[in-house]
Scaffold this active site. Structure first.
Site, PDB file in Angstrom:
ATOM      1  N   HIS A  97     -21.934 -45.658 -30.391  1.00  0.00           N
ATOM      2  CA  HIS A  97     -20.665 -45.167 -29.838  1.00  0.00           C
ATOM      3  C   HIS A  97     -19.989 -46.291 -29.047  1.00  0.00           C
ATOM      4  CE1 HIS A  97     -17.761 -42.906 -27.531  1.00  0.00           C
ATOM      5  NE2 HIS A  97     -17.897 -41.932 -28.414  1.00  0.00           N
ATOM      6  N   GLU A 165     -14.140 -44.057 -35.425  1.00  0.00           N
ATOM      7  CA  GLU A 165     -13.468 -43.742 -34.164  1.00  0.00           C
ATOM      8  C   GLU A 165     -12.755 -44.990 -33.635  1.00  0.00           C
ATOM      9  OE1 GLU A 165     -15.521 -40.338 -31.931  1.00  0.00           O
ATOM     10  OE2 GLU A 165     -16.769 -42.079 -31.608  1.00  0.00           O
TER      11      GLU A 165
HETATM   12  P1  PGA Z   1     -12.341 -37.745 -27.609  1.00  0.00           P
HETATM   13  O1  PGA Z   1     -13.740 -38.508 -27.801  1.00  0.00           O
HETATM   14  O2  PGA Z   1     -12.325 -36.620 -28.616  1.00  0.00           O
HETATM   15  O3  PGA Z   1     -12.371 -37.241 -26.198  1.00  0.00           O
HETATM   16  O4  PGA Z   1     -11.263 -38.717 -27.855  1.00  0.00           O
HETATM   17  C1  PGA Z   1     -14.269 -38.733 -29.078  1.00  0.00           C
HETATM   18  C2  PGA Z   1     -15.556 -39.514 -28.974  1.00  0.00           C
HETATM   19  O5  PGA Z   1     -15.674 -40.396 -28.119  1.00  0.00           O
HETATM   20  O6  PGA Z   1     -16.491 -39.283 -29.756  1.00  0.00           O
END
Ligand code: PGA
Length: 246
Positions: A97, A165
């Site tokens: 992440h 992401e």
């Molecule tokens: P968010 O986070 O939906 O609050 O943008 C997503 C993540 O970090 O997995």
């Protein structure tokens, strides 16, 4: 991925309390909602046991947000091994992440070791990748994704979930255009397929400022098989709205 409709995973990050776990699930269980999708929740390690009885009752996947890079039990203060995750019936774990990359200086080599530990213990890895805003400004998105995916080299993966992401979309309320998401997710799919992983053994999710307003259009994209949801998974009502929008 075979047998799944869409896969919607929540990530609580460092949020919650024992009382919040109880309140969250009693609210969820008091609602009558059904879904044909596969749902999971990654809560902080300490609350996983408390959440698990509810998660299994709901048929949701039980997840965590990290794993140790070390394989065997021993003197690694503070660490939680993939074996322990397996022992506690953890279905999936996030690795790579962007918050781990940023605050804990996790690099490709470390993330690869963590991924390997999960594979060895049959805990489903969810590899998170994504470019920073500067990368995207410089047109470097694909090369960043390619580099982050290079950790898969030489790993015999059974099933793989990759969450795309963009770092700049996380918690910001900004998301890429649908066209951009489709292009990136398609690129990730192609790279994974080229490693010999079969299409029905992998899933590409999108994460970053997902909410009930954008969930449906994102999951309608052909290359996106689900969502990784941060902020909108923290309140049961918000999470249910995301699930029901898909
Ligand atoms: P968010 O986070 O939906 O609050 O943008 C997503 C993540 O970090 O997995």
């Amino acid at each position: 991925m075979k047998g799944l409709q869409k896969l919607i995973l929540g990530n609580w990050k460092m949020n919650g309390s024992l009382a919040a776990v109880e309140a969250y699930f009693s609210s969820l269980l008091s609602q009558t909602f059904t879904t044909r999708h596969t749902i999971g929740l990654a809560v902080p390690f300490l609350y996983q046991q408390a959440a698990q009885k509810y998660l299994s009752h709901l048929g949701w996947w039980s997840g965590v947000q990290d794993v140790s890079q070390f394989a065997t039990a021993g003197a690694y203060t503070g660490e939680i091994s993939a074996n322990m995750l397996k022992d506690c019936r953890t279905k999936f774990a996030l690795v790579g992440h962007s918050e781990r990359r940023k605050y804990f200086q996790e690099d490709n080599a470390l993330i690869r070791r963590k991924l390997l530990r999960l594979v060895e213990c049959s805990v489903q890895p969810v590899l998170c990748i994504g470019e920073k805003w500067e990368d995207s400004e410089k047109g470097l998105t694909e090369s960043v994704l390619k580099c982050q995916l290079s950790i898969l080299e030489g790993i015999e993966l059974i099933d793989l979930i990759v969450a795309y992401e963009p770092v700049w979309a996380i918690g910001s309320g900004r998301i890429p255009t649908l066209e951009e998401i489709e292009t990136r997710a398609g690129y990730i799919r192609q790279r994974i397929l080229s490693r010999g992983i079969e299409a029905d053994r992998m899933a590409v999710l999108y994460g970053g400022s997902v909410n009930s307003m954008n969930a449906s259009s994102i999951t309608s994209l052909p290359s996106v098989e689900g969502l990784l949801v941060g902020g909108s998974s923290l309140k049961p009502q918000d999470f249910v709205e995301v699930i029901q929008a898909v």
